[in-house]
Design a protein around this motif. Sequence first.
Motif, mmCIF file in Angstrom:
data_model
loop_
_atom_site.group_PDB
_atom_site.id
_atom_site.type_symbol
_atom_site.label_atom_id
_atom_site.label_comp_id
_atom_site.label_asym_id
_atom_site.label_seq_id
_atom_site.Cartn_x
_atom_site.Cartn_y
_atom_site.Cartn_z
ATOM 1 N N ASN A 112 0.902 -1.161 -0.111
ATOM 2 C CA ASN A 112 -0.057 -0.088 0.096
ATOM 3 C C ASN A 112 0.842 1.322 0.045
ATOM 4 O OD1 ASN A 112 -2.467 -1.191 0.085
ATOM 5 N ND2 ASN A 112 -2.296 -1.778 2.220
ATOM 6 N N TYR A 113 2.141 1.302 -0.694
ATOM 7 C CA TYR A 113 2.699 2.537 -0.834
ATOM 8 C C TYR A 113 2.040 3.464 -1.737
ATOM 9 C CZ TYR A 113 7.126 0.330 0.999
ATOM 10 O OH TYR A 113 8.059 -0.332 1.758
ATOM 11 N N ASN A 114 2.288 4.709 -1.448
ATOM 12 C CA ASN A 114 1.587 5.730 -2.115
ATOM 13 C C ASN A 114 2.347 5.999 -3.492
ATOM 14 O OD1 ASN A 114 3.678 7.698 -2.102
ATOM 15 N ND2 ASN A 114 2.698 8.357 -0.128
ATOM 16 N N GLN A 115 1.605 6.340 -4.722
ATOM 17 C CA GLN A 115 2.379 6.322 -6.089
ATOM 18 C C GLN A 115 3.545 7.217 -5.823
ATOM 19 O OE1 GLN A 115 1.063 4.314 -8.507
ATOM 20 N NE2 GLN A 115 3.016 4.977 -9.227
ATOM 21 N N ARG A 116 3.554 8.102 -5.278
ATOM 22 C CA ARG A 116 4.853 8.855 -5.308
ATOM 23 C C ARG A 116 5.916 8.079 -4.587
ATOM 24 N NH1 ARG A 116 5.665 15.306 -3.810
ATOM 25 N NH2 ARG A 116 7.952 15.248 -4.142
#
Length: 186
Positions: free
Chosen positions: A125-129
């Motif tokens: 669930n890492y953010n896109q950035r």
Amino acid sequence: MSDSSDSEGQAPHVERKIPNILVTGTPGTGKTTTSEMIAEATGLTHVNVGDLVKQKQLHEGYLEEFDTHILDEDKLIDELEEVMEGGGKIVDFHSCGIFPERWFDLVLVLRAETNVLYPRMEKRNYNQRKITENIECEIMQVVLDEARESYAEEIVIELPSNDINDMESNVDRVRQWVDIYKANHS
């Protein structure tokens, strides 16, 4: 240059009977899994720096946009200094240039193909950035270059870490290396 001036400002290399190993690489390359497997195969102690930073508050706060803690390098080094002295540690962290060269006898840089790495980061669930930055770091081999700049060439080993077969092969190689190291330093 004389021998004494070559070593000025550097701590002498400590001869240990049991080695210290650094396992590093871009997030998602399998550092923690590989470190745990190496610990099980060799009897060395796994030190997960990310967990230690959170548990002991070795940070200066949280950077929301990258979903990460801001490491206090001085606190971390102070915390680990005595731990590393006796040897027998497997340190697992995504960055390597912050650690003193004298701490490690082997530096493993895990690498993964981006088509393997991307879904691993999505699963976390890492953010896109954060995903984009880490994929770019892997493509540009940022961690490998940092390791090569920070440690003696002969102790830095680049290893593939795309699947369980790679990991098992890597663990077997490290187990053999640890056995030879122990025999040569007993």
